[in-house]
Structure formats: structure tokens, C-alpha cells
Design an enzyme around this catalytic site. Structure first.
Site, PDB file in Angstrom:
ATOM      1  N   LYS A  75       0.660  -1.292  -0.068  1.00  0.00           N
ATOM      2  CA  LYS A  75      -0.037   0.290  -0.290  1.00  0.00           C
ATOM      3  C   LYS A  75       1.391   1.050   0.303  1.00  0.00           C
ATOM      4  O   LYS A  75       1.647   1.211   0.598  1.00  0.00           O
ATOM      5  CB  LYS A  75      -0.581  -0.070   1.237  1.00  0.00           C
ATOM      6  CG  LYS A  75      -1.923   1.195   1.419  1.00  0.00           C
ATOM      7  CD  LYS A  75      -2.243   0.745   2.561  1.00  0.00           C
ATOM      8  CE  LYS A  75      -3.240   2.242   2.270  1.00  0.00           C
ATOM      9  NZ  LYS A  75      -4.609   1.988   4.252  1.00  0.00           N
ATOM     10  N   SER A 108      -9.309   1.382   2.615  1.00  0.00           N
ATOM     11  CA  SER A 108      -8.474   2.263   1.958  1.00  0.00           C
ATOM     12  C   SER A 108      -6.843   1.102   1.247  1.00  0.00           C
ATOM     13  O   SER A 108      -6.434   2.453   0.098  1.00  0.00           O
ATOM     14  CB  SER A 108      -7.591   3.606   2.796  1.00  0.00           C
ATOM     15  OG  SER A 108      -6.748   2.893   3.724  1.00  0.00           O
ATOM     16  N   SER A 154      -9.672  -0.115   6.458  1.00  0.00           N
ATOM     17  CA  SER A 154      -8.894  -0.808   5.727  1.00  0.00           C
ATOM     18  C   SER A 154      -8.108  -1.787   4.400  1.00  0.00           C
ATOM     19  O   SER A 154      -7.813  -1.536   3.733  1.00  0.00           O
ATOM     20  CB  SER A 154      -7.560   0.458   5.524  1.00  0.00           C
ATOM     21  OG  SER A 154      -8.566   1.770   5.676  1.00  0.00           O
TER      22      SER A 154
END
Ligand code: NAG
Ligand code: NAG
Length: 544
Positions: free
Chosen positions: A133, A208, A232
């Protein structure tokens, strides 16, 4: 009127990414109107890959490691296959931020030479490509987390997890897209733009860690790492039909990443693995939490707890608390309700006990979480956005700056902390009688792009962040227009306005084919048992 300031920052960042991709791959142009819904399937059948590449990108992380160690495949060939897939994934879904192919090929070559010369691997992840990420820092690359203020800012210090992954032999080749400051449940921002779901292109991959989930579901990564402070890891894992582990605070190293709300420790963000198979999650856990990697020597907040294998005895009958069609705040959609029923039937068929789990305290847990976060998240995000003319999208409304929010009262912080402790204590007692809880991950199956902006609800995932319990998602089924008919909403007992908006969003035709996954919640720091229980449920579902 002058153009918004963020446009310049976005242009520069996207140019950096596009140049880094174009240096190695030029995926074919596609006619958007002719692309089918399932981009993953389309790409696998498209002729873009050689047969060896196809084999590599469809092999699990552990088998890739075996093939490299036995010199069936070089790390370079494996890395090239995933980079080639990532280049296409970017083109079709917009899942990437920083592209590190050049460094990755150099690392892979060095690892291959080492194996050739010494006959041994450098570590348990020797040669395996792992995607991250965007918030993980791989110096000197920026970690923009979708903000103009950070989009082109070089970073100096690697995140602790990044240096550990390198030492273990992993090949880092790409970072993945997130929503603005990682504070939405869909993946869209003003720098890199919107990411879509590769399994159904009109749907969101969630957020996310949405770019991460999209890349993995596209077969552009065998194993990725996300972060979770309200869902997330789990929402994108669920919406992209993956397994994703949100560990307890302190179990895995989180030191040195970029944060959307720095200094907020009321509910800390945690790092955890995401993959298409459960075993890849275990591989991550056992290698990162090994005595050799010893993350607790590098991260002062990481607990010195080695990973244990097979904690759940074979044949154990579980006592499961099932959260049904609502959590006291919002009802789930029909496909999600069907998934809950499927799991209940499958578990009971194997002799496990499934009891209804009450949720009357969930509303209060969520209000406490919201209050704690908004007190401590201050106005940093809103200020940063304003400085670069970046809009605050509707789902981030709670982060709006206001004069009152600039003054944080110590007494408010203190009473929030006390309340959090009380809620954790009573939940601990409540869970004594069961092994785990099974619940939906979100009211939606993978949601239509943009759907959560006016219907933002992360209560199903965020409760477990405040309670600090380990949770893992697992795939169950796909939404089906024939099985998941719309409810008669004229008779429906809504819980509140938000619930009515969420229910009105369901359309069997639009959601047809959307991935539906659920989550298993265990007791604090029992990550091993959580993964073992996911295994039990997955096997029960398979047999059913
Ligand atoms: C899309 O394609 C992949 C790869 O063939 C497949 O596993 C998946 O079931 C398909 N459909 C959906 C909705 O995920
Ligand atoms: C980065 O590392 C350097 C050298 O170890 C250290 O002096 C500096 O404080 C670090 N910066 C941050 C932001 O951690």
C-alpha cells in the site's frame, strides 16, 4: 480563475509513474466500450501473457518460493511476470502509485546470483515479489497517500516492515493506490485518480487499501500488505474476494509509515497481509513474526510474540456468535444476508454451534470511536487539502475543519480513553462463551463506484478496531440477481436515515456478480486461531 493547485502536483506524480512503467512495458490499448466486466478474466485470456507468465501469476506465494529455491524459476522471471501483470492492471484499473520495476529487476538479479553462487537462499522470502500500500515508505520514493502536499516529496527512511521484507529476500516492485489520506472506503483521490474493481469494473475495489486489493485480484501480486484503522484492509479484501488479516495492535510492525492523521493513537492503524489464498497470509505471518526477523527489535511498539502454527486442534467444534442482517445501525443488502445464511448452514452441517450474537452496544462503540477520532484527528487533513485546493469528498465530511476542533480538551481525550477501556472490558467478558464472531464486512457486496460517498458506513469493520480484536475476511459467494431479489422497501423497518439510503442503493442487476465476503473476529492477540478458524469455515463452505 486560476486552475486548482493540486493539478500541477498530480501531473508531476503521474508522469513519474507513467515513465517508470513505459520504460519496461507498453500494454496494448483497449477499447473501453468493448471491455467485459471481469477484467481479471479478460486479461488472463487475452494473449498478453506467455504460458510461463500465466503459470507464475496463478501460483500461490509459497509455491513460487519453492520453485525459485529449486531453480525451476528465477526470481527475475517471477518478478518480470508480476511487473508485466501490474503494468496491465494499472492500465485497466488504475491501482498503482509508485513503480519500482528497475530496482526490482536489480534485486531479483542479485538474488538469483546469490543462489547460483552459494546454493542457498538469502531468507524465507527469497525472490518473492510483494506489493505494498502507498503508505509504506520505500525511500527515496514519496508516500503521497493521495495528497498533493506529499505527492512529490521524497522520503528518507524506510518503514520498518520494508527493511524487514528486504532482509527476508522479498522483491519490492510497486506501491498501490489509496483514497485521499486513506480516509474513505473507496479508492479515489486528486493525484492518481480512481481505482476500479478488476472482478467487476463498475464496482469499487473498496478502500483504503483498494489499489492493493485490485492488484492482487488481477493476479498482479501474489501477496500484498495493507493497513487498517477502521476497515482499510478488510473492506477492499472483501470487495475483491480476498483474504485479509487485520491483526491486534502491536502484533505486527507498523513503525515508520505515512499516516493520514499523524499522532492519532486512540485507534492505531495496523499493518496486515492480503492475498487470494489463506496460506499466503500464514506465510507472511510466520516469516515476519519469526525469531530471525524479530520485528520487536526494530519497532518499539511491536510485541515480542513469535507466530505459532496449528493452534486449533483438528476436529475442534467451534462455538460461533453470528451477527445477522444488521448491527443495530445499518442492515446489510440481500446478497450479504444470503452469505451469512450460507455460512451458518455450512458450519452447522459440520457440527459447529452457531448462536445469535447481540449488537445492542455496537452503536455506542461506534459513537465513542467517532468522537475519539474526531477529537484527535484535529484539522491537519482539512488544512492540507485546502492549501492545495483539493476538494473534501462527502464521505470525509467528518474531517471538516472548524474553530472548535482546533482546541482539543485534555478532559475530553481522557474521558474518551476511559470509555474505550470500559467498552473493551465488557466485550471481553461477553466473548468468554464463544470462540469467534462472524459478521458481514460491509452492508454492501462490492459497492458500485461512488456509492459510499453519500452512504458512508464502516461500522461493521470499525467496531473491531476500537475493541482491538484480530479479524480476517474470507470470500463466500457472488451476488446473484435471481437469488438476491430486492426487498419490498415499502414494508421495511429502517433503523435510521442512513439505513434507508443504504437500502435504496441495492439493485439486483447492478450488483449481479459482485463479490461477497465475511469476517471472523477472534480474541485479542489470537491471530493464529483466527486464521485456523477461517480455514475451518472455508472448508465447511467447500463441503456444503
Ligand atoms: C472473474 O474472473 C476471475 C478469473 O477468471 C474469476 O476467478 C472470477 O470468479 C470472475 N468473476 C468474479 C465476479 O469475480
Ligand atoms: C531518518 O533516519 C535518520 C538517520 O537514521 C534519523 O536521523 C532521522 O531522524 C530519521 N527521520 C525520521 C523522520 O524518522
Amino acid at each position: 480563475m486560476a486552475p486548482p493547485k493540486y493539478l500541477e502536483a498530480a501531473k508531476k506524480a503521474c508522469q513519474r509513474r507513467n515513465d517508470a512503467l513505459a520504460a519496461f512495458y507498453q500494454p496494448p490499448e483497449w477499447d473501453e466500450s468493448k471491455l467485459p466486466a471481469n477484467l481479471t478474466e479478460y486479461s488472463l485470456d487475452s494473449g498478453y501473457y506467455s504460458s510461463e507468465e500465466l503459470k507464475i501469476i496463478q501460483t500461490s506465494a509459497r509455491d513460487i518460493l519453492v520453485n525459485i529455491a529449486q531453480k525451476e524459476w528465477t526470481s527475475l522471471a517471477v518478478t518480470q511476470a508480476f511487473c508485466k501483470a501490474a503494468a496491465l492492471a494499472q492500465k485497466l484499473t488504475n491501482c498503482l502509485t509508485e513503480v519500482l520495476f528497475k530496482e526490482a529487476f536489480e534485486t531479483a538479479r542479485t538474488l538469483d546470483e546469490h543462489l547460483e553462487l552459494t546454493g542457498s537462499i538469502v531468507g524465507p522470502l527469497h525472490g518473492l515479489p510483494i506489493s505494498l500500500k502507498d503508505c509504506f515508505i520505500i525511500a527515496p520514493y514519496p508516500a503521497s497517500i493521495g495528497l498533493a502536499a506529499l505527492a512529490n516529496q521524497p522520503q528518507n527512511n524506510d518503514t520498518v516492515l520494508v527493511s524487514i521484507l528486504r532482509e527476508l529476500g522479498a522483491v519490492l516492485y510497486a506501491k498501490t493506490n489509496v483514497p485521499t489520506s486513506m480516509l474513505m472506503t473507496e479508492t479515489t483521490n486528486c493525484i492518481w485518480g480512481e481505482c476500479r474493481n478488476p472482478l467487476q469494473k463498475l464496482l469499487s475495489p473498496g478502500g483504503s487499501s483498494g489499489g492493493e486489493a485490485a492488484l492482487i485480484a488481477f493476479h498482479g501480486s501474489p501477496l500484498g500488505v495493507g493497513t487498517d484503522l477502521g476497515g482499510s484492509i478488510r473492506t477492499p479484501a472483501a470487495w475483491c474476494y480476498l483474504y485479509g488479516l487485520k491483526p491486534s495492535v502491536g502484533r505486527f510492525p507498523s513503525w515508520g509509515g505515512m499516516s493520514g492523521i499523524p499522532g492519532q493513537e486512540f485507534v492505531p492503524a495496523v499493518s496486515g497481509p492480503m492475498a487470494r489464498d489463506l496460506d499466503s497470509l500464514r506465510l507472511f505471518c510466520e516469516t515476519i513474526l519469526s525469531p530471525a526477523a524479530a520485528p520487536w527489535r526494530k519497532d518499539p511498539k511491536c510485541l515480542p510474540m513469535e507466530w505459532k502454527t496449528s493452534v486449533l486442534k483438528q476436529g475442534t467444534k467451534l462455538r460461533v456468535g453470528l451477527i445477522g442482517r444488521h448491527d443495530g445501525v445499518v442492515h446489510c443488502h440481500p446478497p450479504v444476508e444470503r452469505a451469512l445464511g450460507l455460512v451458518k448452514t455450512a458450519l452447522e452441517a459440520q457440527g459447529h454451534e452457531v448462536v445469535d450474537w447481540r449488537v445492542d452496544d455496537h452503536g455506542e462503540i461506534l459513537r465513542t470511536l467517532q468522537l475519539g477520532l474526531s477529537t484527535l484527528s484535529g484539522t491537519t487533513v482539512a488544512d492540507m487539502l485546502e492549501e492545495w485546493d483539493e476538494p473534501l469528498l462527502p464521505s470525509m465530511g467528518s474531517f471538516k475543519a472548524s474553530p472548535e476542533r482546533r482546541i482539543v480538551q485534555a478532559t475530553v481525550v481522557g474521558s474518551n480513553n476511559l470509555k474505550k477501556g470500559e467498552l473493551q472490558k465488557s466485550y471481553l467478558e461477553r466473548m468468554a462463551s464463544i470462540d469467534c464472531i462472524i459478521q458481514a464486512v460491509s452492508p454492501f457486496a462490492a459497492a458500485r463506484l461512488g456509492a459510499t460517498q453519500e452512504r458512508f458506513y464502516v461500522g461493521y469493520t470499525a467496531v473491531w478496531n476500537l475493541l482491538d480484536l484480530p479479524v480476517c475476511t474470507f470470500p463466500v459467494t457472488m451476488a446473484d440477481r435471481d437469488l438476491d431479489k430486492a426487498r419490498d422497501l415499502s414494508q421495511f423497518q429502517y433503523l435510521n436515515d442512513l439505513d434507508s439510503k443504504v437500502q435504496a442503493e441495492y439493485d439486483p442487476d447492478i450488483y449481479h456478480g459482485a463479490p461477497v465476503s465475511l469476517q471472523i473476529v477472534g480474541k485479542r492477540l489470537e491471530e493464529e486461531k483466527v486464521l485456523d478458524m477461517v480455514d475451518v469455515v472455508a472448508k465447511a463452505l467447500k463441503q456444503y
